[in-house]
Write an enzyme that holds these catalytic residues in place. Sequence first.
Site, mmCIF file in Angstrom:
data_model
loop_
_atom_site.group_PDB
_atom_site.id
_atom_site.type_symbol
_atom_site.label_atom_id
_atom_site.label_comp_id
_atom_site.label_asym_id
_atom_site.label_seq_id
_atom_site.Cartn_x
_atom_site.Cartn_y
_atom_site.Cartn_z
ATOM 1 C CG HIS A 479 -1.931 -1.189 1.092
ATOM 2 N ND1 HIS A 479 -2.831 -1.248 2.355
ATOM 3 C CD2 HIS A 479 -2.762 -1.926 0.152
ATOM 4 C CE1 HIS A 479 -3.830 -2.817 2.112
ATOM 5 N NE2 HIS A 479 -3.606 -2.815 1.295
HETATM 6 C C1 LIG Z 1 0.066 -7.084 -4.888
HETATM 7 C C2 LIG Z 1 -0.941 -5.822 -4.679
HETATM 8 C C3 LIG Z 1 -2.123 -6.315 -3.559
HETATM 9 C C4 LIG Z 1 -2.635 -5.381 -3.152
HETATM 10 N N1 LIG Z 1 -3.699 -5.479 -2.244
HETATM 11 C C5 LIG Z 1 -4.922 -4.286 -1.941
HETATM 12 C C6 LIG Z 1 -5.896 -4.968 -1.838
HETATM 13 O O1 LIG Z 1 -6.208 -6.298 -1.595
HETATM 14 N N2 LIG Z 1 -7.121 -3.947 -1.073
HETATM 15 C C7 LIG Z 1 -6.924 -2.116 -1.511
HETATM 16 O O2 LIG Z 1 -7.299 -1.784 -1.708
HETATM 17 N N3 LIG Z 1 -5.318 -2.256 -1.997
HETATM 18 C C8 LIG Z 1 -4.585 -3.479 -2.567
HETATM 19 N N4 LIG Z 1 -3.933 -2.329 -2.959
HETATM 20 C C9 LIG Z 1 -2.698 -1.334 -3.312
HETATM 21 C C10 LIG Z 1 -4.037 -1.147 -3.841
HETATM 22 O O3 LIG Z 1 -4.288 -2.037 -5.216
HETATM 23 C C11 LIG Z 1 -2.965 0.550 -4.900
HETATM 24 O O4 LIG Z 1 -3.337 1.114 -3.562
HETATM 25 C C12 LIG Z 1 -4.345 1.168 -6.319
HETATM 26 O O5 LIG Z 1 -4.932 -0.035 -7.125
HETATM 27 C C13 LIG Z 1 -3.142 1.666 -6.771
HETATM 28 O O6 LIG Z 1 -3.821 2.911 -7.483
HETATM 29 P P1 LIG Z 1 -3.131 3.886 -8.614
HETATM 30 O O7 LIG Z 1 -4.467 4.531 -9.664
HETATM 31 O O8 LIG Z 1 -2.160 4.449 -7.098
HETATM 32 O O9 LIG Z 1 -1.825 2.852 -9.281
HETATM 33 P P2 LIG Z 1 -1.926 1.931 -9.823
HETATM 34 O O10 LIG Z 1 -3.355 1.545 -10.468
HETATM 35 O O11 LIG Z 1 -0.781 0.821 -10.027
HETATM 36 O O12 LIG Z 1 -2.181 2.068 -11.600
HETATM 37 C C14 LIG Z 1 -1.107 2.685 -12.557
HETATM 38 C C15 LIG Z 1 -0.807 2.991 -13.315
HETATM 39 O O13 LIG Z 1 0.286 3.510 -14.233
HETATM 40 C C16 LIG Z 1 0.680 2.709 -15.589
HETATM 41 N N5 LIG Z 1 1.747 3.246 -15.486
HETATM 42 C C17 LIG Z 1 2.855 3.451 -14.473
HETATM 43 N N6 LIG Z 1 4.068 4.321 -15.122
HETATM 44 C C18 LIG Z 1 3.936 4.388 -16.563
HETATM 45 C C19 LIG Z 1 4.328 4.788 -17.678
HETATM 46 N N7 LIG Z 1 5.570 5.575 -17.418
HETATM 47 N N8 LIG Z 1 3.833 5.153 -18.676
HETATM 48 C C20 LIG Z 1 2.368 4.892 -18.918
HETATM 49 N N9 LIG Z 1 2.174 4.044 -17.757
HETATM 50 C C21 LIG Z 1 2.726 3.999 -16.503
HETATM 51 C C22 LIG Z 1 0.233 1.227 -14.289
HETATM 52 O O14 LIG Z 1 1.549 0.010 -15.498
HETATM 53 C C23 LIG Z 1 -0.035 1.263 -14.095
HETATM 54 O O15 LIG Z 1 -1.344 0.571 -14.624
HETATM 55 C C24 LIG Z 1 -2.767 -3.542 -3.731
HETATM 56 C C25 LIG Z 1 -1.802 -3.599 -4.091
HETATM 57 C C26 LIG Z 1 -0.838 -4.625 -4.574
HETATM 58 C C27 LIG Z 1 -0.132 -4.227 -5.828
#
Ligand SMILES: Cc1cc2nc3c(=O)[nH]c(=O)nc-3n(C[C@H](O)[C@H](O)[C@H](O)COP(=O)(O)OP(=O)(O)OC[C@H]3O[C@@H](n4cnc5c(N)ncnc54)[C@H](O)[C@@H]3O)c2cc1C
Length: 545
Positions: A479
């Site tokens: 997280h």
């Molecule tokens: C293994 C795991 C288990 C988890 N379990 C839970 C759970 O059960 N419940 C919960 O609430 N949370 C959970 N989390 C946390 C939660 O999933 C994340 O906090 C949340 O999804 C993050 O969202 P975000 O939009 O910030 O980033 P992300 O969802 O990671 O999205 C970022 C996106 O940007 C893209 N990206 C990155 N860099 C670039 C670039 N340079 N060019 C183009 N695209 C790019 C990536 O490929 C990705 O698709 C978990 C996380 C992980 C990794």
Amino acid sequence: MHKKEGSMMTQTYDYIIVGAGTSGPVVASRLSEDPQVSILLLEAGGENTNDISRTPGAFFKVWGTDYDWQYETEPQKGLNNRKIYSPGGHVVGGSSAINMGFWMRGTKEDYDFWEQQGAMGWNFETALEMFQKIEDTDLGPTRYRGKGGKVRLEYSAYPTEFTDTLLNAFKEAGFGDIGDFQAETPYRADIVQKDFINQVRHTPADSYLSKEIRKRPNLTVQTDTFVRNVIFKGNRAVGVEVEHQGKVQQITAGAEIILSAGTYNTAQILKLSGVGPKEELAKHGIPVVADVPGVGENLNDHLLVNVLILSSIPIPDTHFNPVSDESIAQWRRERTGPACYYPGPAAGLISSDKTYTGPDFEIILEYVHNANGSEKEFAGVENIAERSGYSFTVILTVPKSRGNVLLASGDPHDKPLINPNYLSNPDDMKKFIKGIRYAMQLTKTRALLPYTERVHPAPDASDADIETFIHSEASSVFHPVGTARIGDLKKDPMAVVDSHLRVRGVEGLRVADASIMPQVTRGHTMAPVTYIGEMAAQIIRSEKH
Ligand SMILES: Cc1cc2nc3c(=O)[nH]c(=O)nc-3n(C[C@H](O)[C@H](O)[C@H](O)COP(=O)(O)OP(=O)(O)OC[C@H]3O[C@@H](n4cnc5c(N)ncnc54)[C@H](O)[C@@H]3O)c2cc1C
């Protein structure tokens, strides 16, 4: 509306959103409701076509594949210099396409804290209102839970009645009642709701980028496109430099660029674009657009540790393999069988004192397949693979330790240096020990005593023993948040974005993802990130009118 025209080099969109993970699709979907604006949503990974990622019980088979950025931390002093694996989704849906799917939003204290940090308008009341639009749960509609929103939530399926025994133990220990911890009081245990519909993962991206929504002529979702950096004219963000099909190209944004690339990558992209601490940028030869010392700092993540129990008697319906080919085939055929089950279907939130100023601990209540993986802990026990077990995953909900994300180099393909600095604040260790003691307390309840043969760490362990155990066993809940934290830019020199998510010192650039959280929430981060996406779109649209 800027028209999409010509080759990618000459393309111009009003809004470019970087990252079709969890928050990016929310922003893109909501902004494209206005037919007057054009939106480009860029994603480094591909479409999510691997259905194993959609199983409740075998999804983690995609970790370590193309679906995962496959990060690991720098050696962590507080964890015996271990490097901790830190997966992150590299696919449409992002980390929510590879996570456990827990929907635990966090508490009033979490959301009000943002406003206390200077993020005006970001408080619990705002969040409750927004979750009405986001959630679709049969627990709603109430003041606390939404019904008919975008993200369908269903209770985790569980194969064994022993899960009810675990819930009863929580109640018997006096930690709280059984019931929804996202209602009036969080101090409860319950079966966890997830974004799975009839045993199939349905991420926020699936809901916000449904087939219908993708047909909008003003919305383009472009996958397999790696964003290297933001392009500035003076201090105004005007486009992005990307790699697509082996070519480096530029795409122009007429209005704004929104970074939703996640806690590690958003910080990395900002720095590669010249927005970050000037000394670090200079070290890598990156021209400074804005000296913003907070970029990459304030990294905050949940730690967990498992207390394992060897059961004295067999626990029914737990001896199966959720990841076997056979289990996955059964799930494909009829959405039944072992691949439908994640071993931790329930969780509870605990306050360590009677002031109830927010839960200090989350404990995930788990059965264990075949006492699996506990050969070391229960050395000498015969036929361990035929034995039953259960475990408590103890999570410190508000760790005080903070770390950072630094550039390894000026090359966008070099993974950033991730240093969460776990347990660097001594209060975290003190508290964590308390959490382990709570888990031990559960093993002694009337409900669980008949099942409790051996506990690891042993119930008579000293605080020093438990500390040793934590140093050697603790790991991440995945997280990470905080590397572009929201706040009052005038009062807080380390805040990176203001309450409108605008990046300090530049124009035309916002951040909308987990990196803006000032501290990790007392729950799991997918739900608050979805909220951040909704807030971002609402703010941008309200500024336009
Ligand atoms: C293994 C795991 C288990 C988890 N379990 C839970 C759970 O059960 N419940 C919960 O609430 N949370 C959970 N989390 C946390 C939660 O999933 C994340 O906090 C949340 O999804 C993050 O969202 P975000 O939009 O910030 O980033 P992300 O969802 O990671 O999205 C970022 C996106 O940007 C893209 N990206 C990155 N860099 C670039 C670039 N340079 N060019 C183009 N695209 C790019 C990536 O490929 C990705 O698709 C978990 C996380 C992980 C990794």
